[in-house]
Design a protein around this motif. Structure first.
Motif, PDB file in Angstrom:
ATOM      1  N   PHE A  27       0.877  -1.166   0.000  1.00 43.76           N
ATOM      2  CA  PHE A  27       0.000   0.000   0.000  1.00 43.76           C
ATOM      3  C   PHE A  27       0.913   1.213   0.000  1.00 43.76           C
ATOM      4  O   PHE A  27       1.524   1.538   1.013  1.00 43.76           O
ATOM      5  CB  PHE A  27      -0.892  -0.021   1.238  1.00 43.76           C
ATOM      6  CG  PHE A  27      -1.968   1.029   1.241  1.00 43.76           C
ATOM      7  CD1 PHE A  27      -3.192   0.781   0.655  1.00 43.76           C
ATOM      8  CD2 PHE A  27      -1.753   2.255   1.832  1.00 43.76           C
ATOM      9  CE1 PHE A  27      -4.188   1.743   0.664  1.00 43.76           C
ATOM     10  CE2 PHE A  27      -2.744   3.221   1.860  1.00 43.76           C
ATOM     11  CZ  PHE A  27      -3.963   2.980   1.272  1.00 43.76           C
ATOM     12  N   GLY A  28       1.059   1.851  -1.185  1.00 44.03           N
ATOM     13  CA  GLY A  28       2.096   2.869  -1.295  1.00 44.03           C
ATOM     14  C   GLY A  28       3.446   2.176  -1.172  1.00 44.03           C
ATOM     15  O   GLY A  28       3.751   1.221  -1.878  1.00 44.03           O
ATOM     16  N   LEU A  29       4.262   2.635  -0.231  1.00 41.47           N
ATOM     17  CA  LEU A  29       5.545   1.979   0.031  1.00 41.47           C
ATOM     18  C   LEU A  29       5.495   1.124   1.286  1.00 41.47           C
ATOM     19  O   LEU A  29       6.525   0.607   1.727  1.00 41.47           O
ATOM     20  CB  LEU A  29       6.654   3.031   0.164  1.00 41.47           C
ATOM     21  CG  LEU A  29       6.935   3.870  -1.083  1.00 41.47           C
ATOM     22  CD1 LEU A  29       8.137   4.790  -0.847  1.00 41.47           C
ATOM     23  CD2 LEU A  29       7.169   2.999  -2.304  1.00 41.47           C
ATOM     24  N   SER A  30       4.303   0.948   1.843  1.00 43.90           N
ATOM     25  CA  SER A  30       4.155   0.155   3.060  1.00 43.90           C
ATOM     26  C   SER A  30       3.826  -1.292   2.704  1.00 43.90           C
ATOM     27  O   SER A  30       2.917  -1.560   1.923  1.00 43.90           O
ATOM     28  CB  SER A  30       3.035   0.734   3.934  1.00 43.90           C
ATOM     29  OG  SER A  30       2.792  -0.084   5.056  1.00 43.90           O
ATOM     30  N   ASN A  54      -1.369  -0.425  -6.067  1.00 44.88           N
ATOM     31  CA  ASN A  54      -0.699   0.644  -6.792  1.00 44.88           C
ATOM     32  C   ASN A  54       0.573   0.110  -7.436  1.00 44.88           C
ATOM     33  O   ASN A  54       0.958  -1.035  -7.222  1.00 44.88           O
ATOM     34  CB  ASN A  54      -0.384   1.819  -5.863  1.00 44.88           C
ATOM     35  CG  ASN A  54       0.518   1.403  -4.716  1.00 44.88           C
ATOM     36  OD1 ASN A  54       1.721   1.278  -4.883  1.00 44.88           O
ATOM     37  ND2 ASN A  54      -0.067   1.141  -3.557  1.00 44.88           N
ATOM     38  N   GLY A  56       3.591   1.427  -6.974  1.00 46.22           N
ATOM     39  CA  GLY A  56       4.744   1.999  -6.299  1.00 46.22           C
ATOM     40  C   GLY A  56       5.021   3.395  -6.827  1.00 46.22           C
ATOM     41  O   GLY A  56       4.140   4.071  -7.362  1.00 46.22           O
ATOM     42  N   ILE A  57       6.255   3.830  -6.687  1.00 40.61           N
ATOM     43  CA  ILE A  57       6.678   5.096  -7.267  1.00 40.61           C
ATOM     44  C   ILE A  57       7.838   4.801  -8.205  1.00 40.61           C
ATOM     45  O   ILE A  57       8.244   3.660  -8.366  1.00 40.61           O
ATOM     46  CB  ILE A  57       7.087   6.117  -6.171  1.00 40.61           C
ATOM     47  CG1 ILE A  57       8.269   5.577  -5.338  1.00 40.61           C
ATOM     48  CG2 ILE A  57       5.903   6.433  -5.273  1.00 40.61           C
ATOM     49  CD1 ILE A  57       8.781   6.574  -4.317  1.00 40.61           C
ATOM     50  N   TYR A  78      -4.833   2.860  -7.607  1.00 40.17           N
ATOM     51  CA  TYR A  78      -4.230   4.190  -7.525  1.00 40.17           C
ATOM     52  C   TYR A  78      -2.833   4.148  -8.122  1.00 40.17           C
ATOM     53  O   TYR A  78      -2.013   3.314  -7.736  1.00 40.17           O
ATOM     54  CB  TYR A  78      -4.163   4.650  -6.069  1.00 40.17           C
ATOM     55  CG  TYR A  78      -3.510   6.004  -5.896  1.00 40.17           C
ATOM     56  CD1 TYR A  78      -4.167   7.153  -6.316  1.00 40.17           C
ATOM     57  CD2 TYR A  78      -2.247   6.118  -5.333  1.00 40.17           C
ATOM     58  CE1 TYR A  78      -3.575   8.408  -6.180  1.00 40.17           C
ATOM     59  CE2 TYR A  78      -1.651   7.369  -5.184  1.00 40.17           C
ATOM     60  CZ  TYR A  78      -2.314   8.497  -5.609  1.00 40.17           C
ATOM     61  OH  TYR A  78      -1.731   9.725  -5.473  1.00 40.17           O
ATOM     62  N   GLU A  81       1.346   8.376  -8.309  1.00 36.25           N
ATOM     63  CA  GLU A  81       2.679   8.828  -7.905  1.00 36.25           C
ATOM     64  C   GLU A  81       3.792   8.253  -8.770  1.00 36.25           C
ATOM     65  O   GLU A  81       4.957   8.348  -8.421  1.00 36.25           O
ATOM     66  CB  GLU A  81       2.930   8.436  -6.436  1.00 36.25           C
ATOM     67  CG  GLU A  81       1.852   8.898  -5.471  1.00 36.25           C
ATOM     68  CD  GLU A  81       1.558  10.380  -5.587  1.00 36.25           C
ATOM     69  OE1 GLU A  81       2.508  11.165  -5.827  1.00 36.25           O
ATOM     70  OE2 GLU A  81       0.376  10.752  -5.469  1.00 36.25           O
ATOM     71  N   ASN A  82       3.452   7.651  -9.893  1.00 38.57           N
ATOM     72  CA  ASN A  82       4.456   6.996 -10.721  1.00 38.57           C
ATOM     73  C   ASN A  82       4.464   7.638 -12.110  1.00 38.57           C
ATOM     74  O   ASN A  82       3.596   7.383 -12.937  1.00 38.57           O
ATOM     75  CB  ASN A  82       4.147   5.498 -10.820  1.00 38.57           C
ATOM     76  CG  ASN A  82       5.308   4.708 -11.369  1.00 38.57           C
ATOM     77  OD1 ASN A  82       5.897   5.083 -12.371  1.00 38.57           O
ATOM     78  ND2 ASN A  82       5.629   3.612 -10.710  1.00 38.57           N
ATOM     79  N   GLN A 101     -10.739   0.543  -4.944  1.00 37.41           N
ATOM     80  CA  GLN A 101      -9.884  -0.113  -3.956  1.00 37.41           C
ATOM     81  C   GLN A 101     -10.577  -1.246  -3.202  1.00 37.41           C
ATOM     82  O   GLN A 101     -10.037  -2.351  -3.075  1.00 37.41           O
ATOM     83  CB  GLN A 101      -9.371   0.943  -2.965  1.00 37.41           C
ATOM     84  CG  GLN A 101      -8.232   0.460  -2.107  1.00 37.41           C
ATOM     85  CD  GLN A 101      -7.587   1.614  -1.363  1.00 37.41           C
ATOM     86  OE1 GLN A 101      -8.014   1.967  -0.266  1.00 37.41           O
ATOM     87  NE2 GLN A 101      -6.572   2.202  -1.961  1.00 37.41           N
ATOM     88  N   GLU A 230       7.370   7.841   1.227  1.00 42.14           N
ATOM     89  CA  GLU A 230       6.788   8.205  -0.063  1.00 42.14           C
ATOM     90  C   GLU A 230       6.732   9.709  -0.240  1.00 42.14           C
ATOM     91  O   GLU A 230       7.080  10.243  -1.290  1.00 42.14           O
ATOM     92  CB  GLU A 230       5.388   7.601  -0.173  1.00 42.14           C
ATOM     93  CG  GLU A 230       4.784   7.725  -1.547  1.00 42.14           C
ATOM     94  CD  GLU A 230       3.544   6.872  -1.705  1.00 42.14           C
ATOM     95  OE1 GLU A 230       2.907   6.963  -2.764  1.00 42.14           O
ATOM     96  OE2 GLU A 230       3.208   6.107  -0.772  1.00 42.14           O
TER      97      GLU A 230
END
Length: 240
Positions: A27-30, A54, A56-57, A78, A81-82, A101, A230
């Motif tokens: 989840f994001g970077l988690s 997602n 990642g970035i 989502y 951010e990439n 989601q 992030e």
């Protein structure tokens, strides 16, 4: 038969192939299965479809595999951010299936439970509903409502990250990292988990286990990890 493997690359031996569907936690970077994603990148497999919240970035998470052009399609909620994801999508180089989601989490959970499809009101009347079967059902007040059919995700491989594991594969996730890792782990034909700590069987409190070892085929110790942020937000120090 042991489920423990010495590193991520060996844990994926005999599992990877081109054009496979991979369910990835995070989840994001988690809660990203960083070591496993690196091993997939280094293996050179291509044409991959990822089902993940997602991408990642840039250069983190699945973003690493986007850079190397190993990803053909993303099933995600989502992706904002990439920048490389955005570039490939707008250039027609990447197929994208956007999925709300909660619906994505339920699609993974359904696949893990052997459920091929379910109806939901989420997305009715939007682009998400185009091309999908519509059906009316009464809601809890008896009012007829329109629902759309969503399909469960049955992945060839699930890769997840957990906080702790015992040697039989029981997993404990930590806080936000629990998010998509739990449903993703259940929907793969094979589940490979990377963890921060491995303890002997019987050391985990049964009431604290989030995922039973029956779902986990292979385990690799991924620690130590660098804490990645992030969004780094700072403020000026206030004067005394």
């Amino acid at each position: 038969m042991t489920k423990l493997y010495p590193d991520a690359a060996s844990a994926l031996v005999g599992v990877l192939r081109d054009d496979m569907l991979i369910a990835a936690g995070g989840f994001g970077l988690s809660g990203l299965p960083e070591r496993l994603l690196d091993a997939i990148r280094d293996s050179g497999v291509k044409g991959l479809t990822f089902a993940s919240n997602n991408a990642g970035i840039d250069n983190e998470g699945i973003g690493k595999l986007l850079r190397t052009r190993q990803v053909r399609k993303m099933i995600s909620s989502y992706v904002g951010e990439n920048k490389e994801f955005e570039r490939q999508y707008l250039a027609g180089e990447l197929e994208v299936e956007f999925c709300p989601q909660g619906t994505l989490a339920e699609r993974m959970r359904a696949g893990g439970a052997g459920i091929p499809g379910f109806y939901t009101r989420t997305g009715v009347g939007t682009e998400v509903a185009k091309g999908k079967e519509h059906k009316d059902f009464p809601d809890r007040d008896g009012v007829m409502q329109t629902y759309i059919l969503e399909h469960g995700i049955f992945a060839d491989l699930a890769i997840v990250k957990a906080w702790k594991a015992d040697t039989t594969g029981n997993l404990v996730f930590r806080k936000t990292a629990r998010n998509f890792n739990q449903p993703a782990a259940t929907c793969g034909k094979i589940c490979v988990a990377e963890v921060e700590e491995i303890v002997p069987a019987g050391c985990l409190d049964p009431d604290q286990i989030h995922l039973a070892g029956v779902f986990v085929n292979r385990i690799v110790l991924g620690a130590p990890y660098d804490k990645k942020i992030e969004f780094r937000t700072v403020r000026e120090r206030e004067t005394a």
